[in-house]
Design a protein around this motif. Structure first.
Motif, PDB file in Angstrom:
ATOM      1  N   MET A 272     -43.321   9.735  50.617  1.00 41.66           N
ATOM      2  CA  MET A 272     -44.641   8.944  50.717  1.00 41.66           C
ATOM      3  C   MET A 272     -45.814   9.648  51.339  1.00 41.66           C
ATOM      4  N   GLU A 273     -45.642  10.237  52.521  1.00 43.41           N
ATOM      5  CA  GLU A 273     -46.768  10.700  53.047  1.00 43.41           C
ATOM      6  C   GLU A 273     -47.536  11.769  52.317  1.00 43.41           C
ATOM      7  N   ALA A 274     -46.850  12.525  51.494  1.00 45.50           N
ATOM      8  CA  ALA A 274     -47.235  13.503  50.651  1.00 45.50           C
ATOM      9  C   ALA A 274     -48.032  12.746  49.415  1.00 45.50           C
ATOM     10  N   CYS A 275     -47.441  11.929  48.978  1.00 41.62           N
ATOM     11  CA  CYS A 275     -47.812  10.994  47.943  1.00 41.62           C
ATOM     12  C   CYS A 275     -49.360  10.426  48.369  1.00 41.62           C
ATOM     13  N   GLU A 276     -49.537  10.153  49.349  1.00 39.27           N
ATOM     14  CA  GLU A 276     -50.700   9.645  50.003  1.00 39.27           C
ATOM     15  C   GLU A 276     -51.681  10.596  50.000  1.00 39.27           C
ATOM     16  N   ILE A 277     -51.392  11.853  50.451  1.00 36.53           N
ATOM     17  CA  ILE A 277     -52.236  12.995  50.387  1.00 36.53           C
ATOM     18  C   ILE A 277     -52.930  13.050  49.039  1.00 36.53           C
ATOM     19  N   TYR A 278     -52.044  13.124  47.969  1.00 36.42           N
ATOM     20  CA  TYR A 278     -52.498  13.212  46.589  1.00 36.42           C
ATOM     21  C   TYR A 278     -53.269  12.140  46.058  1.00 36.42           C
ATOM     22  N   ARG A 279     -52.832  10.856  46.446  1.00 36.59           N
ATOM     23  CA  ARG A 279     -53.571   9.576  46.059  1.00 36.59           C
ATOM     24  C   ARG A 279     -55.095   9.616  46.627  1.00 36.59           C
ATOM     25  N   ASN A 280     -55.138   9.894  47.882  1.00 39.38           N
ATOM     26  CA  ASN A 280     -56.638   9.973  48.514  1.00 39.38           C
ATOM     27  C   ASN A 280     -57.278  11.095  47.732  1.00 39.38           C
ATOM     28  N   TRP A 281     -56.926  12.038  47.104  1.00 42.96           N
ATOM     29  CA  TRP A 281     -57.621  13.203  46.241  1.00 42.96           C
ATOM     30  C   TRP A 281     -57.786  12.286  44.995  1.00 42.96           C
ATOM     31  N   VAL A 282     -57.002  11.623  44.274  1.00 44.33           N
ATOM     32  CA  VAL A 282     -57.162  10.887  43.266  1.00 44.33           C
ATOM     33  C   VAL A 282     -58.116   9.977  43.112  1.00 44.33           C
ATOM     34  N   ARG A 283     -58.185   9.464  44.188  1.00 42.26           N
ATOM     35  CA  ARG A 283     -59.124   7.969  44.332  1.00 42.26           C
ATOM     36  C   ARG A 283     -60.815   8.712  44.047  1.00 42.26           C
ATOM     37  N   ALA A 284     -60.972  10.043  44.187  1.00 39.78           N
ATOM     38  CA  ALA A 284     -62.186  10.552  44.122  1.00 39.78           C
ATOM     39  C   ALA A 284     -62.478  11.076  42.608  1.00 39.78           C
ATOM     40  N   LEU A 285     -61.440  11.047  41.678  1.00 37.88           N
ATOM     41  CA  LEU A 285     -61.425  11.500  40.365  1.00 37.88           C
ATOM     42  C   LEU A 285     -62.171  10.592  39.679  1.00 37.88           C
ATOM     43  N   PRO A 286     -63.248  11.120  38.501  1.00 40.22           N
ATOM     44  CA  PRO A 286     -63.530  10.296  37.643  1.00 40.22           C
ATOM     45  C   PRO A 286     -62.417   9.384  36.781  1.00 40.22           C
ATOM     46  N   GLY A 287     -62.834   8.199  36.565  1.00 38.59           N
ATOM     47  CA  GLY A 287     -61.870   7.344  35.948  1.00 38.59           C
ATOM     48  C   GLY A 287     -60.965   6.435  36.650  1.00 38.59           C
ATOM     49  N   PHE A 288     -61.261   6.633  38.208  1.00 36.01           N
ATOM     50  CA  PHE A 288     -60.338   5.925  38.976  1.00 36.01           C
ATOM     51  C   PHE A 288     -61.345   5.138  40.116  1.00 36.01           C
ATOM     52  N   GLU A 289     -62.539   5.135  39.615  1.00 33.42           N
ATOM     53  CA  GLU A 289     -63.364   4.285  40.508  1.00 33.42           C
ATOM     54  C   GLU A 289     -63.037   2.601  40.555  1.00 33.42           C
ATOM     55  N   ARG A 290     -62.307   2.458  39.423  1.00 36.36           N
ATOM     56  CA  ARG A 290     -61.953   0.926  39.237  1.00 36.36           C
ATOM     57  C   ARG A 290     -60.744   0.923  38.727  1.00 36.36           C
ATOM     58  N   PRO A 291     -59.962  -0.373  38.849  1.00 38.91           N
ATOM     59  CA  PRO A 291     -58.742  -0.528  37.743  1.00 38.91           C
ATOM     60  C   PRO A 291     -59.324  -0.769  36.308  1.00 38.91           C
ATOM     61  N   PRO A 292     -58.277  -0.555  35.452  1.00 37.25           N
ATOM     62  CA  PRO A 292     -58.451  -0.580  34.049  1.00 37.25           C
ATOM     63  C   PRO A 292     -58.811  -2.140  33.700  1.00 37.25           C
ATOM     64  N   VAL A 293     -59.337  -2.085  32.695  1.00 36.99           N
ATOM     65  CA  VAL A 293     -59.668  -3.444  32.210  1.00 36.99           C
ATOM     66  C   VAL A 293     -58.379  -4.037  31.207  1.00 36.99           C
ATOM     67  N   ARG A 294     -57.701  -4.857  31.700  1.00 40.56           N
ATOM     68  CA  ARG A 294     -56.248  -5.140  31.171  1.00 40.56           C
ATOM     69  C   ARG A 294     -56.414  -6.403  30.535  1.00 40.56           C
ATOM     70  N   PRO A 295     -55.793  -6.395  29.333  1.00 38.10           N
ATOM     71  CA  PRO A 295     -55.641  -7.717  28.391  1.00 38.10           C
ATOM     72  C   PRO A 295     -55.107  -8.753  29.288  1.00 38.10           C
ATOM     73  N   ARG A 296     -55.751  -9.957  28.934  1.00 36.14           N
ATOM     74  CA  ARG A 296     -55.293 -11.395  29.785  1.00 36.14           C
ATOM     75  C   ARG A 296     -53.705 -11.471  29.709  1.00 36.14           C
ATOM     76  N   TRP A 297     -52.947 -11.160  28.816  1.00 31.12           N
ATOM     77  CA  TRP A 297     -51.510 -11.345  28.635  1.00 31.12           C
ATOM     78  C   TRP A 297     -50.769 -10.646  29.835  1.00 31.12           C
ATOM     79  N   MET A 298     -51.509  -9.533  30.357  1.00 29.62           N
ATOM     80  CA  MET A 298     -50.543  -8.796  31.202  1.00 29.62           C
ATOM     81  C   MET A 298     -50.574  -9.580  32.597  1.00 29.62           C
ATOM     82  N   TYR A 299     -51.286 -10.363  32.863  1.00 30.71           N
ATOM     83  CA  TYR A 299     -51.338 -11.564  33.939  1.00 30.71           C
ATOM     84  C   TYR A 299     -50.118 -12.323  33.893  1.00 30.71           C
ATOM     85  N   ASP A 300     -49.903 -12.691  32.452  1.00 25.47           N
ATOM     86  CA  ASP A 300     -48.656 -13.609  32.427  1.00 25.47           C
ATOM     87  C   ASP A 300     -47.439 -12.797  32.710  1.00 25.47           C
TER      88      ASP A 300
END
Ligand code: ZN
Length: 607
Positions: A151-179
């Motif tokens: 988990m701690e190793a994945c956390e290091i990678y996640r901190n790097w991913v967070r700064a990549l283009p395309g990861f600034e915000r969550p995807p625009v999900r269709p309404r049905w996914m919330y159901d």
């Protein structure tokens, strides 16, 4: 190679110049990092798992391959979703990564060496050359110690991913996914397995509208919206890309089903087969594209090996799905062909298309064609070609409300386009012990679904489905004969499934939690446990791709989540058919002991 050390982290920056005329640099595999053989390895292959038995398989460097052998090797971005490896023991580890924001193709692999140690490999393809013919990558490799385990190793990678283009915000999900619809996965031809025997007669779910009552039945039993997710529906032949349309039986037949589903609030999804090319179907041999291939000189656009050879990898063979090749996605013809075919499905009103099934992780393979416009050696250009295709294909599909997905969790560069995929963590039982590393890193950007579990022949169904729930996945069931369920897609329908009613109740319960907590289980982030949870270790026999193994699993599975507001919650579930004890030690040292009833799923508060 330049080596620098800062704050306890080593950076390695290689370059190779002066490559003699007439020679090519195919790949670079360094620095050569070895760890003692008593370490546990986190490997981001098949949605992520731990390996501790390093004799379980031979080293498989990435290369142009001819035949899928169940273990394709850790090609990134694709079969491997992340570009790092971590090795640890007693809470101390080393983290070895490529800090490569162009996502150059790599073999993310490991090799047991003669002295019993294990070499960590980030074998990098070198197709991106400077004008003077030298290879000088812009990125570096990083090697650092850290405290913790996977988990701690994945956390290091996640901190790097967070700064990549395309990861600034969550995807625009269709309404049905919330159901949180539950997928009902089934073929409309044949009786389960699509390998031998190849009886592709329409089954009880064809004409398509025959399945309306089945979908209604499961909608009622599960108290949920349903997505009917079809296999063997292609009008050409099952799993015979790229041409799939019109559907088997014609557009009008499928339209009746689509309208009946939509009128009831249900959804229609289809599996496809990615970017392969079918010459002859091995399932329905009368289906052939050989003449077209000749007439239109399509061999020009197919992927080639280093010697110009042309073959195909996934699902290719007389005893598999088809005989054909793989399309080169840097070729305009291939991009147009794939976008045309996806466009037909999107305009028709399909809600979800697993277009990149068989392109695991949303990736593609290695092309060395000297006559293509791209460099003759794989490089970051290949990832850029796939990103460009997905951008175009997903944007035009989204205009019609169709979501595109792939097989397995999507790899890092593809997640902004492919955010709902057929997760495959259970396949890793073939080699090791699944841990939800890929979900830990990406769940806030990519919420997948428990898919058809292809390849899993035996493994406790309740453990499997609960594992997927704790992986943060939406849920699926695989239909068998006459409205019943199958244990997995690759089990014959004749086998039956005696515990299916219990599974339906369990999925209903787990999905009620998904619907109650979308901010955690759809949009949230997996986090480290906020309390220490202990339960007994037990053994589970399993059989994956013909290989029998026994894995160790906790009687009670747990997962922990955080939402955008910073609130936290945990879940614990007992997959066994008897009560199991869960011992929780809170941060202040307070101990709580619970007895979970068989198949019980409970919420754990953060306090
Ligand atoms: Zn090519």
């Amino acid at each position: 190679m330049d080596v620098t050390a800062t704050d306890g982290e080593f950076h390695f920056k290689p370059s190779v110049a002066g490559i003699p005329a007439g020679m090519q640099l195919e790949w670079f595999d360094g620095p050569q990092v070895c760890v003692p053989g008593d370490r546990t390895l986190y490997w981001p292959y098949w949605d992520g798992f731990e390996v501790s038995d390093f004799k379980c398989r031979p080293y498989r460097p990435a290369s142009y391959r001819e035949r899928y052998a169940g273990d394709p090797g850790g090609l990134y971005p694709g079969f491997c979703q992340m570009q790092f490896l971590a090795a640890y023991k007693n809470g101390e580890g080393v983290y070895f990564s490529a800090v490569d924001d162009r996502h150059t193709p790599k073999g993310v692999e490991w090799e047991r060496v003669d002295d019993g140690s294990v070499r960590l490999s980030l074998q990098t393809f070198c197709g991106d050359l400077d004008e003077d013919g030298a290879w000088r990558p812009k990125f570096c490799y990083s090697l650092r110690p850290y405290a913790g385990e996977w988990m701690e190793a994945c956390e290091i990678y996640r901190n790097w991913v967070r700064a990549l283009p395309g990861f600034e915000r969550p995807p625009v999900r269709p309404r049905w996914m919330y159901d949180s619809p539950v997928n009902l996965i089934y073929p409309v031809r044949g009786v389960g397995l699509d390998n031998l025997p190849r009886d592709m007669k329409p089954n009880c779910y064809f004409p398509y509208t025959n399945a309306v009552s089945t979908v209604e039945k499961y909608g009622r039993l599960l108290d949920s919206r349903i997505m009917a997710l079809l296999m063997h529906w292609e009008g050409t032949a099952p799993w015979a890309p790229p041409y799939v349309w019109p559907p088997y039986g014609g557009e009008k037949e499928l339209a009746k089903f689509r309208d009946a589903l939509h009128a009831r609030g249900y959804l229609l999804g289809v599996y496809c087969s990615g970017s392969a090319w079918t010459q002859i179907s091995s399932i329905i041999p009368s289906y052939s594209q050989e003449q077209r291939f000749e007439d239109e000189h399509l061999g020009h656009h197919m992927m080639r090996g280093p010697r110009g050879e042309m073959t195909a990898y996934v699902c290719n063979g007389h005893d598999s799905q088809r005989l054909g090749y793989d399309m080169c996605l840097a070729e305009g013809w291939a991009v147009r062909t794939l976008c045309d075919e996806a466009g037909k499905m999107a305009r028709f009103g399909i809600d979800y298309c697993q277009f990149f099934d068989q392109n695991l992780g949303g990736g593609w393979l290695l092309c060395y064609a000297k006559h293509h416009a791209h460099p003759p050696i794989p490089g970051a250009w290949a990832t850029e070609a796939m990103v460009a295709l997905q951008k175009r294909l997903c944007a035009s599909s989204a205009l019609h409300g169709m979501v595109i997905g792939c097989e397995g969790a999507a790899a890092t560069p593809y997640i902004p386009y492919l955010f709902y995929n057929d997760s495959r963590p259970i396949v890793s039982l073939h080699f090791g012990q699944p841990v939800p590393g890929v979900s830990f890193v990406f769940h806030e950007w990519q919420c997948n679904f428990s898919g058809n579990m292809c390849g899993v022949e035996e493994c406790d169904p309740f453990w499997r489905w609960m594992y997927c729930f704790h992986n943060g996945d939406m849920l699926s069931l695989v239909l068998g004969a006459d409205d019943g369920l199958a244990k997995a897609w690759c089990r014959p329908w004749s086998e039956g499934f005696s515990e299916q009613e219990k599974l339906v109740s369990l999925v209903r319960r787990m999905n009620s939690l998904r619907k109650k907590y979308p901010s955690f289980l759809l949009e949230g982030r997996m986090v480290r446990p906020f309390a220490k949870c202990e339960s007994r270790l037990v053994e589970i026999p399993c059989r994956v791709w013909g290989k029998n193994r026994t894995i160790e699993a906790r009687e009670v599975i747990t997962s922990f989540w955080e939402n955008a507001k910073g609130e936290r919650i945990g879940f614990a579930s007992n997959w066994r058919r008897e009560p199991s004890e869960l011992r929780i030690t809170r941060s202040g040292g307070r101990v709580e002991t619970y007895i979970l009833a068989p198949l019980e799923v409970v919420e754990l508060s953060a306090e």
